[in-house]
Design an enzyme around this catalytic site. Structure first.
Site, PDB file in Angstrom:
ATOM      1  N   THR A 193      33.211  43.151  58.510  1.00 32.54           N
ATOM      2  CA  THR A 193      32.553  42.674  57.293  1.00 32.54           C
ATOM      3  C   THR A 193      32.108  41.233  57.485  1.00 32.54           C
ATOM      4  OG1 THR A 193      33.906  44.152  55.970  1.00 32.54           O
ATOM      5  CG2 THR A 193      32.837  42.341  54.803  1.00 32.54           C
ATOM      6  N   CYS A 241      39.700  20.556  74.509  1.00 32.57           N
ATOM      7  CA  CYS A 241      40.497  21.550  75.220  1.00 32.57           C
ATOM      8  C   CYS A 241      41.428  20.919  76.232  1.00 32.57           C
ATOM      9  CB  CYS A 241      39.580  22.530  75.930  1.00 32.57           C
ATOM     10  SG  CYS A 241      38.276  23.100  74.861  1.00 32.57           S
TER      11      CYS A 241
END
Ligand SMILES: *Cc1c(COP(=O)(O)O)cnc(C)c1O
Length: 402
Positions: free
Chosen positions: A257, A345
């Site tokens: 969805t 990161c």
């Protein structure tokens, strides 16, 4: 909004024992503040037009119409057709879909792809997985400025090569690759060309047709939309395998969805980016160049990393000899300054990043690297405050260590 602000300053108060410290945010390559216009545009899709876009009644159709409007804005930013845009959960998913989706359908044609040593981990770790599944990957070197060599690219191509993936602009050092030339080479050889343009979108003019780009990844939270929404552009003549199985959303290419408010937000951010790009680029360049010249004037033994000519307008990356990057960041944080030691990161580890290693930076410099990335909210006064504190802190750390 008021409540959020209140909680935020309370946390700061507890952490630092002082109230109302002004935050100066210089980490726009890690993420950006969501633009007010974007929040405003999204809001009704939470509380009014909250229908499922697959539902046939009006409430669902309104959401669907909003999504298609947003898709048009995303397509406009990079000059493609709206039916060539697939919404995803972000840059990481777009990169994964591009690489795995192409290598999967190309199995019988060839198993070789080419990328670079300085890609984001969304690309590098997707390549690792592909290698575990029998694909061959060539990782191109970059020069001192972080730019690939086109001759090396051409020489790396074999009859087995089906995909070239080269990032548009690097998230750490801001170097911009010769994208149009790579596109020409790929087109001539009949190889699909993907680019991770997460850092470039909204900061560089992009035209996928003119640049012969077949696939492109972009992300919402790097351009003033929320986290968790992104898009993948795929030229309509190119077939790829979807990553996520389920319902028929996104023309069967991305089930689940729809994140309706996210899509609406990304559309609005792309519209704003398109309308303001010239102004934005000039402002970012001005702040960045002022910062570079101030640091060069005030602080000895530094190295500016990346290219001066082919560089993102809002990116700076400077190494300070003999400085510990995390210590520098913590001391800047005490002054309310948010910056980065490299990329988000690698901020947990003290190892020099793969990008700084690839450009051949020696460890005495690499360990003291500071990435400052500017955004629309920064002012010249912010930069003055930053340089003043940075100069002081670098001096302190260097003196202490003697
Ligand atoms: C941030 C970033 C990504 C990842 O995007 P997310 O939306 O955070 O998943 C990928 N590539 C580059 C170059 C990035 O800067």
């Amino acid at each position: 909004m008021k409540v959020g602000k209140c909680i935020f300053s309370t946390i700061l108060y507890i952490k630092k024992g002082r109230s109302k410290m002004k935050i100066r945010y210089f980490d726009n390559a890690a993420t950006t503040k969501v633009k007010k216009e974007v929040v405003d545009k999204m809001f009704p899709y939470f509380v009014e037009s909250y229908g499922n876009p697959s539902s046939l009644y009006t409430l669902g159709r309104t959401a669907k119409v909003g999504i298609e409007e947003a898709r048009k804005h995303v397509a406009n930013l990079i000059n493609c057709d709206k039916n060539e845009i697939y919404f995803t959960s972000g840059g990481t998913e777009s990169d994964n879909t591009a690489l795995k989706g192409i290598m999967h359908v190309s199995k019988n044609k060839g198993k070789h792809m080419i990328t670079t040593k300085i890609e984001h981990h969304a690309i590098l770790n997707s390549c690792k997985t592909l290698e575990e599944h029998g694909c061959k990957v060539t990782y191109l070197n970059v020069d001192k400025e972080g730019i690939i060599n086109l001759e090396e690219l051409v020489n790396a191509i074999t009859k087995d090569t089906v995909l070239i993936s080269v990032m548009f602009a690097n998230n750490e050092i801001g170097s911009i690759q010769p994208i149009k030339k790579i596109g020409e080479i790929a087109k001539e050889k009949g190889i699909i060309f993907h680019t991770d343009a997460v850092q470039a979108c909204g900061n560089v003019k992009i035209d996928v047709k003119e640049m012969n780009i077949d696939m492109l990844s972009l992300s919402g939270h790097k351009i003033g939309a929320p986290k968790g929404i992104g898009a993948l552009y795929v030229n309509k003549n190119i077939e790829f395998k979807n990553l996520i199985d389920g319902g028929h959303q996104e023309r069967d290419k991305r089930a689940g969805t729809e994140n309706v408010p996210g899509m609406i937000g990304l559309g609005e951010a792309c519209k704003i980016a398109k309308n303001n790009i010239e102004l934005h680029i000039n402002k970012m360049k001005e702040l960045r160049d002022f910062y570079f010249s101030e640091v060069q004037n005030q602080i000895p033994d530094i190295k500016i990393n990346g290219s001066m000519e082919h560089r993102l307008p809002g990116n700076s990356n400077i190494s300070f000899k003999g400085i510990n990057g995390s210590e520098l960041l913590m001391k800047l944080d005490e002054k309310g300054i948010c910056a980065s030691a490299g990329s988000a990161c690698s901020s947990e580890s003290s190892m020099p990043s793969h990008v700084l290693t690839a450009i051949g930076l020696t460890s005495e410099y690499a360990e003291g690297t500071l990435r400052v990335t500017f955004g629309d909210e920064n002012t010249k006064e912010d930069v003055e405050y930053l340089v003043e504190n940075l100069t002081q802190i670098v001096k302190e750390i260097r003196n202490k260590d003697i």
